[in-house]
Design an enzyme around this catalytic site. Sequence first.
Site, PDB file in Angstrom:
ATOM      1  N   PRO A 118      -5.409 -13.361  -3.979  1.00 47.60           N
ATOM      2  CA  PRO A 118      -4.461 -13.108  -5.054  1.00 47.60           C
ATOM      3  C   PRO A 118      -3.092 -12.639  -4.571  1.00 47.60           C
ATOM      4  O   PRO A 118      -2.986 -11.862  -3.638  1.00 47.60           O
ATOM      5  CB  PRO A 118      -5.134 -12.027  -5.900  1.00 47.60           C
ATOM      6  CG  PRO A 118      -6.275 -11.515  -5.112  1.00 47.60           C
ATOM      7  CD  PRO A 118      -6.601 -12.528  -4.082  1.00 47.60           C
ATOM      8  N   ASN A 119      -2.090 -13.182  -5.223  1.00 45.66           N
ATOM      9  CA  ASN A 119      -0.680 -12.827  -5.059  1.00 45.66           C
ATOM     10  C   ASN A 119      -0.046 -13.334  -3.769  1.00 45.66           C
ATOM     11  O   ASN A 119       1.150 -13.176  -3.584  1.00 45.66           O
ATOM     12  CB  ASN A 119      -0.465 -11.312  -5.189  1.00 45.66           C
ATOM     13  CG  ASN A 119      -0.853 -10.810  -6.555  1.00 45.66           C
ATOM     14  OD1 ASN A 119      -0.442 -11.390  -7.557  1.00 45.66           O
ATOM     15  ND2 ASN A 119      -1.673  -9.787  -6.612  1.00 45.66           N
ATOM     16  N   ARG A 162       7.275 -10.928  -4.105  1.00 45.42           N
ATOM     17  CA  ARG A 162       6.728  -9.587  -4.313  1.00 45.42           C
ATOM     18  C   ARG A 162       6.996  -8.685  -3.110  1.00 45.42           C
ATOM     19  O   ARG A 162       6.849  -9.102  -1.975  1.00 45.42           O
ATOM     20  CB  ARG A 162       5.240  -9.647  -4.634  1.00 45.42           C
ATOM     21  CG  ARG A 162       4.367 -10.010  -3.435  1.00 45.42           C
ATOM     22  CD  ARG A 162       2.898 -10.086  -3.787  1.00 45.42           C
ATOM     23  NE  ARG A 162       2.292  -8.799  -3.882  1.00 45.42           N
ATOM     24  CZ  ARG A 162       1.202  -8.436  -3.207  1.00 45.42           C
ATOM     25  NH1 ARG A 162       0.613  -9.261  -2.385  1.00 45.42           N
ATOM     26  NH2 ARG A 162       0.701  -7.236  -3.353  1.00 45.42           N
ATOM     27  N   TYR A 178       6.073  -7.461   2.560  1.00 38.87           N
ATOM     28  CA  TYR A 178       5.537  -8.790   2.864  1.00 38.87           C
ATOM     29  C   TYR A 178       6.580  -9.776   3.390  1.00 38.87           C
ATOM     30  O   TYR A 178       6.223 -10.902   3.729  1.00 38.87           O
ATOM     31  CB  TYR A 178       4.839  -9.369   1.629  1.00 38.87           C
ATOM     32  CG  TYR A 178       3.693  -8.508   1.169  1.00 38.87           C
ATOM     33  CD1 TYR A 178       2.513  -8.442   1.892  1.00 38.87           C
ATOM     34  CD2 TYR A 178       3.797  -7.723   0.018  1.00 38.87           C
ATOM     35  CE1 TYR A 178       1.461  -7.632   1.490  1.00 38.87           C
ATOM     36  CE2 TYR A 178       2.754  -6.919  -0.393  1.00 38.87           C
ATOM     37  CZ  TYR A 178       1.593  -6.873   0.345  1.00 38.87           C
ATOM     38  OH  TYR A 178       0.561  -6.072  -0.061  1.00 38.87           O
ATOM     39  N   ASN A 237      -7.214 -14.213   4.187  1.00 40.01           N
ATOM     40  CA  ASN A 237      -6.495 -13.043   3.700  1.00 40.01           C
ATOM     41  C   ASN A 237      -6.989 -12.842   2.268  1.00 40.01           C
ATOM     42  O   ASN A 237      -6.500 -13.490   1.354  1.00 40.01           O
ATOM     43  CB  ASN A 237      -4.981 -13.257   3.729  1.00 40.01           C
ATOM     44  CG  ASN A 237      -4.219 -12.027   3.308  1.00 40.01           C
ATOM     45  OD1 ASN A 237      -4.764 -11.151   2.639  1.00 40.01           O
ATOM     46  ND2 ASN A 237      -2.966 -11.954   3.677  1.00 40.01           N
ATOM     47  N   ALA A 292      -6.096  -8.244  -2.347  1.00 46.14           N
ATOM     48  CA  ALA A 292      -6.707  -7.025  -2.891  1.00 46.14           C
ATOM     49  C   ALA A 292      -8.233  -7.096  -2.918  1.00 46.14           C
ATOM     50  O   ALA A 292      -8.894  -6.059  -2.902  1.00 46.14           O
ATOM     51  CB  ALA A 292      -6.177  -6.756  -4.297  1.00 46.14           C
ATOM     52  N   HIS A 321     -10.667  -4.984  -0.536  1.00 50.15           N
ATOM     53  CA  HIS A 321     -11.039  -3.592  -0.731  1.00 50.15           C
ATOM     54  C   HIS A 321     -12.264  -3.384  -1.628  1.00 50.15           C
ATOM     55  O   HIS A 321     -12.819  -2.288  -1.644  1.00 50.15           O
ATOM     56  CB  HIS A 321      -9.845  -2.815  -1.280  1.00 50.15           C
ATOM     57  CG  HIS A 321      -8.574  -3.180  -0.598  1.00 50.15           C
ATOM     58  ND1 HIS A 321      -8.359  -2.976   0.754  1.00 50.15           N
ATOM     59  CD2 HIS A 321      -7.453  -3.806  -1.061  1.00 50.15           C
ATOM     60  CE1 HIS A 321      -7.164  -3.437   1.078  1.00 50.15           C
ATOM     61  NE2 HIS A 321      -6.593  -3.937  -0.005  1.00 50.15           N
ATOM     62  N   ASP A 336     -20.214 -11.209   0.694  1.00 60.50           N
ATOM     63  CA  ASP A 336     -21.505 -11.875   0.811  1.00 60.50           C
ATOM     64  C   ASP A 336     -21.345 -13.368   1.098  1.00 60.50           C
ATOM     65  O   ASP A 336     -22.124 -13.940   1.874  1.00 60.50           O
ATOM     66  CB  ASP A 336     -22.336 -11.667  -0.450  1.00 60.50           C
ATOM     67  CG  ASP A 336     -22.825 -10.227  -0.600  1.00 60.50           C
ATOM     68  OD1 ASP A 336     -22.712  -9.443   0.371  1.00 60.50           O
ATOM     69  OD2 ASP A 336     -23.308  -9.886  -1.700  1.00 60.50           O
ATOM     70  N   GLU A 363     -10.255 -12.010   9.463  1.00 61.84           N
ATOM     71  CA  GLU A 363      -9.579 -11.423   8.298  1.00 61.84           C
ATOM     72  C   GLU A 363      -8.155 -11.094   8.720  1.00 61.84           C
ATOM     73  O   GLU A 363      -7.936 -10.466   9.755  1.00 61.84           O
ATOM     74  CB  GLU A 363     -10.309 -10.153   7.863  1.00 61.84           C
ATOM     75  CG  GLU A 363      -9.652  -9.456   6.688  1.00 61.84           C
ATOM     76  CD  GLU A 363     -10.389  -8.178   6.328  1.00 61.84           C
ATOM     77  OE1 GLU A 363     -11.585  -8.242   6.020  1.00 61.84           O
ATOM     78  OE2 GLU A 363      -9.748  -7.121   6.386  1.00 61.84           O
ATOM     79  N   HIS A 372      -4.162  -9.682   7.494  1.00 62.57           N
ATOM     80  CA  HIS A 372      -3.303  -8.989   6.532  1.00 62.57           C
ATOM     81  C   HIS A 372      -1.887  -8.982   7.081  1.00 62.57           C
ATOM     82  O   HIS A 372      -1.682  -8.668   8.262  1.00 62.57           O
ATOM     83  CB  HIS A 372      -3.783  -7.556   6.284  1.00 62.57           C
ATOM     84  CG  HIS A 372      -5.160  -7.526   5.724  1.00 62.57           C
ATOM     85  ND1 HIS A 372      -5.429  -7.805   4.401  1.00 62.57           N
ATOM     86  CD2 HIS A 372      -6.368  -7.300   6.308  1.00 62.57           C
ATOM     87  CE1 HIS A 372      -6.725  -7.738   4.204  1.00 62.57           C
ATOM     88  NE2 HIS A 372      -7.314  -7.442   5.347  1.00 62.57           N
ATOM     89  N   ILE A 373      -0.943  -9.312   6.266  1.00 65.41           N
ATOM     90  CA  ILE A 373       0.456  -9.389   6.682  1.00 65.41           C
ATOM     91  C   ILE A 373       0.987  -7.999   7.024  1.00 65.41           C
ATOM     92  O   ILE A 373       1.649  -7.806   8.038  1.00 65.41           O
ATOM     93  CB  ILE A 373       1.305 -10.046   5.566  1.00 65.41           C
ATOM     94  CG1 ILE A 373       0.841 -11.502   5.363  1.00 65.41           C
ATOM     95  CG2 ILE A 373       2.792  -9.980   5.899  1.00 65.41           C
ATOM     96  CD1 ILE A 373       1.378 -12.154   4.100  1.00 65.41           C
ATOM     97  N   SER A 374       0.680  -7.031   6.183  1.00 59.92           N
ATOM     98  CA  SER A 374       1.165  -5.663   6.396  1.00 59.92           C
ATOM     99  C   SER A 374       0.167  -4.876   7.237  1.00 59.92           C
ATOM    100  O   SER A 374      -0.970  -5.302   7.453  1.00 59.92           O
ATOM    101  CB  SER A 374       1.386  -4.960   5.053  1.00 59.92           C
ATOM    102  OG  SER A 374       0.149  -4.752   4.399  1.00 59.92           O
ATOM    103  N   ARG A 398      -0.884   2.164   4.987  1.00 58.44           N
ATOM    104  CA  ARG A 398      -0.567   2.051   3.568  1.00 58.44           C
ATOM    105  C   ARG A 398      -1.445   2.976   2.740  1.00 58.44           C
ATOM    106  O   ARG A 398      -2.073   3.883   3.273  1.00 58.44           O
ATOM    107  CB  ARG A 398      -0.696   0.592   3.142  1.00 58.44           C
ATOM    108  CG  ARG A 398       0.319  -0.275   3.929  1.00 58.44           C
ATOM    109  CD  ARG A 398       0.588  -1.604   3.363  1.00 58.44           C
ATOM    110  NE  ARG A 398       1.012  -1.544   1.963  1.00 58.44           N
ATOM    111  CZ  ARG A 398       0.888  -2.566   1.143  1.00 58.44           C
ATOM    112  NH1 ARG A 398       0.357  -3.696   1.550  1.00 58.44           N
ATOM    113  NH2 ARG A 398       1.282  -2.461  -0.115  1.00 58.44           N
ATOM    114  N   ARG A 408      -6.127   0.786   0.486  1.00 52.15           N
ATOM    115  CA  ARG A 408      -5.876  -0.427   1.282  1.00 52.15           C
ATOM    116  C   ARG A 408      -6.464  -0.320   2.693  1.00 52.15           C
ATOM    117  O   ARG A 408      -6.566  -1.307   3.402  1.00 52.15           O
ATOM    118  CB  ARG A 408      -4.387  -0.716   1.376  1.00 52.15           C
ATOM    119  CG  ARG A 408      -3.781  -1.126   0.055  1.00 52.15           C
ATOM    120  CD  ARG A 408      -2.375  -1.653   0.237  1.00 52.15           C
ATOM    121  NE  ARG A 408      -1.652  -1.692  -1.002  1.00 52.15           N
ATOM    122  CZ  ARG A 408      -1.684  -2.716  -1.860  1.00 52.15           C
ATOM    123  NH1 ARG A 408      -2.404  -3.772  -1.607  1.00 52.15           N
ATOM    124  NH2 ARG A 408      -0.993  -2.666  -2.983  1.00 52.15           N
TER     125      ARG A 408
END
Length: 145
Positions: A9-10, A17, A22, A74, A77, A80, A87, A98, A100-102, A107, A111
Amino acid sequence: MKLLVINGPNLNFLGIREKGIYGTQNYQYLLDMIQNKAKEIDCEIECFQSNHEGAIIDKIQESYFDGTEGIVINPGAYTHYSYAIRDALASITVPKVEIHISDITQREEFRQVSVTKEVCDHQIYGQGLNGYLMAIDFVLTKCKK
């Protein structure tokens, strides 16, 4: 070789955003960067993005049957709290990273928790969009072993 990059998402709102977190490059820039990498390494890389948990799970499950040899994800959200995505990832035995950009370790407290990390072979965070390229390289290395 066939790899799958999944964005949750996003991620389609990159460049829109929270640019301070990001970056200013948009989602198409990320897709182009990944496809340039695919050409460079002579590999098929499918990119998939959804804001819907079930669609992400469906895509992970589909990858079991379609010859996918590695996954970069990625989860956004969903990282978390989505035990359902966790699963689905646990069901797939190909190398998984996995991303993550940030820097999620710097954070908000929520997160810093990843329910999907333990079912992936590696986690990359805080490297910006370049983290995707690092993740692809990691998957390639795991596939060659």
